[in-house]
Motif scaffolding. Structure first.
Motif, PDB file in Angstrom:
ATOM      1  N   LEU B   3      11.870  55.072  35.907  1.00  0.00           N
ATOM      2  CA  LEU B   3      12.590  53.812  35.982  1.00  0.00           C
ATOM      3  C   LEU B   3      13.075  53.458  34.575  1.00  0.00           C
ATOM      4  O   LEU B   3      12.290  53.492  33.619  1.00  0.00           O
ATOM      5  N   ARG B   5      14.632  50.666  32.054  1.00  0.00           N
ATOM      6  CA  ARG B   5      14.897  49.224  31.867  1.00  0.00           C
ATOM      7  C   ARG B   5      16.131  49.037  31.010  1.00  0.00           C
ATOM      8  O   ARG B   5      16.247  49.594  29.924  1.00  0.00           O
ATOM      9  N   LYS B  19      16.740  47.122  36.161  1.00  0.00           N
ATOM     10  CA  LYS B  19      15.999  48.382  36.214  1.00  0.00           C
ATOM     11  C   LYS B  19      16.766  49.351  37.093  1.00  0.00           C
ATOM     12  O   LYS B  19      17.219  48.982  38.182  1.00  0.00           O
ATOM     13  N   GLU B  21      16.902  53.513  38.528  1.00  0.00           N
ATOM     14  CA  GLU B  21      16.204  54.798  38.643  1.00  0.00           C
ATOM     15  C   GLU B  21      17.138  55.918  38.208  1.00  0.00           C
ATOM     16  O   GLU B  21      18.336  55.877  38.469  1.00  0.00           O
ATOM     17  N   GLU B  79       8.039  54.668  32.665  1.00  0.00           N
ATOM     18  CA  GLU B  79       9.046  53.650  32.409  1.00  0.00           C
ATOM     19  C   GLU B  79       9.731  53.968  31.083  1.00  0.00           C
ATOM     20  O   GLU B  79       9.079  54.131  30.058  1.00  0.00           O
ATOM     21  N   ALA B  81      12.236  52.357  28.478  1.00  0.00           N
ATOM     22  CA  ALA B  81      12.816  51.048  28.160  1.00  0.00           C
ATOM     23  C   ALA B  81      13.830  51.185  27.031  1.00  0.00           C
ATOM     24  O   ALA B  81      13.552  51.814  26.013  1.00  0.00           O
TER      25      ALA B  81
END
Lengths: 312, 97
Positions: B3, B5, B19, B21, B79, B81
């Motif tokens: 994912l 951000r 967010k 994918e 994640e 970011a």
């Protein structure tokens, strides 16, 4: 300890073990910089900014000092400039908290407000403009002044080595980069195996929302080469550790201390068992009471409410 | 799937999504797929094939510059970011009280 005046009473802060918060097999220590005369690590920086300028003739008796800050550096400079006889102007965003305005005003600081919506970048721009327009002022500029990191290289670092010669890692928050750069270089000169980690505050969208990517800023003081890693910490984790520090170890610290503790605990498993890790606590919690960070209530809700403020 | 951000300033390229994918075994592969789907992101994220200087990329909270850069491995639940660099200091405006 006896000192002639406040400017000599800076540094030599306690290094305190955290037996209840340390991960099994490791010991965390906290360098309590809130014990400095005006309550923060920035007293060390303010002293070096002013005294290096005096030494190199950049600052003459009675000359006005100008700095963009409303935070700990401003308060440290204010006390020091008061006793050393320099008038001080602080440029700060107009939405700065009332506590700070009152404190700086009491120290006799002249305050110039910059637009709230431009944040600290707006204060920097305005201060730089004033300094360019008026060559009679001296702007120390902590983001770009090597005296900032030098304060930590010459004082904070040696104090840690004297108190804990076997230190395996050091963690500090990332603001101007002065602490990680100065302490980091000193510790690595002492023992090249010491690891240096930066805890980077991660705020809510509110803080980043208006920022243009081209207006980003990497302070000149920060030497990214000295870092072994840089780990971001959100408001919830920082707040959780800050509150645990009070509840379990009896230490009342500012929220950025919790961010460094989160990183200190996280990196332990990268170090040999038995390692000692030092985290920096830049200040106590007093100046942040009005944010509600320490109020009773749901920690997640409180973290959400403070994620829009710059807590480090 | 990892994912990613997206910071507020770049959400104009992702139809406002915070967010997104994107698949890949490394950050670089994830970004390639991300840019293929949201072409506007390319110029804002990269300059000369490198992530732009004022953008920080984190994998599970760690800056990829200190891991393996764009070759940093990612897993299905990682994640990634993307965040703008923010100058430090100790300002505490009274917001969000």
């Amino acid at each position: 300890m006896r000192f002639g005046d406040i400017s000599q009473a800076i540094g030599n802060t306690p290094l305190v073990g955290l037996p209840r918060l340390s991960p099994d097999g490791y010991t965390l220590y906290l360098k309590l910089e809130g014990e400095n005369p005006t309550g923060s690590v920035k007293d060390r920086v303010a002293k070096y900014l002013i005294e290096q300028a005096e030494r190199y003739g950049q600052l003459q008796p009675g000359q006005r000092v100008l700095e963009p800050t409303s935070g700990n550096t401003g308060i440290g400079l204010a006390a020091l400039c008061k006793v050393k006889g320099y008038p001080l102007t602080c440029v700060m965003p107009e939405n700065t908290s009332e506590e700070r305005t009152q404190l700086l005003t009491m120290f006799g600081v002249d305050i110039v407000f910059s637009p709230a919506n431009e944040g600290s970048n707006g204060s920097v721009r305005l201060a730089q403009q004033f300094a360019a327009d008026d060559p009679t002022v001296f702007m120390p500029f902590q983001y770009g002044n090597p005296a900032n990191a030098l304060a930590h290289y010459e004082t904070t670092g040696p104090e840690i080595i004297a108190d804990l010669p076997d230190v395996a890692a050091f963690v500090a928050g990332l603001g101007t980069g002065g602490s990680v750069t100065g302490v980091g270089k000193r510790l690595k000169a002492w023992n090249p195996h010491v690891r240096i980690f930066a805890a980077e505050p991660e705020y809510g969208d509110l803080v980043y929302g208006l920022r243009n990517l081209d207006e980003g800023y990497v302070p000149e003081v920060l030497d990214q080469e000295v870092l072994d890693s840089r780990i971001k910490v959100d408001s919830l984790k920082a707040l959780t550790w800050t509150r645990r520090l009070a509840e379990e170890e009896g230490i009342f610290a500012g929220v950025s201390t919790g961010a460094s503790l989160e990183v200190a605990a996280r990196v332990c498993k990268r170090l040999p068992e038995g390692s000692d890790v030092v985290a920096m606590s830049p200040d106590g919690g007093w100046k942040y009471l009005s944010t509600g960070a320490y109020a009773p209530g749901n920690v997640e809700e409180i973290a959400t409410s403070i994620s829009g403020t710059l807590w480090a | 799937m990892p994912l990613v951000r997206i910071p507020t300033v770049l959400r104009k390229h992702t139809d406002g999504a915070a967010k997104v994918e994107a698949d890949g075994a490394t950050v670089g592969e994830v970004f390639d797929q991300l840019v293929a789907r949201h072409p506007g992101l390319g110029d804002d994220l990269f300059a000369d094939g490198q992530v732009r200087g004022f953008i920080n990329v984190y994998v599970d909270d760690e800056d990829i510059r200190y891991v393996s850069g764009l070759d940093t491995p990612v897993e299905d639940d990682t994640e990634v970011a993307i965040m703008p660099a923010v100058a430090g200091g100790a300002e505490l405006p009274s917001v969000g009280r």
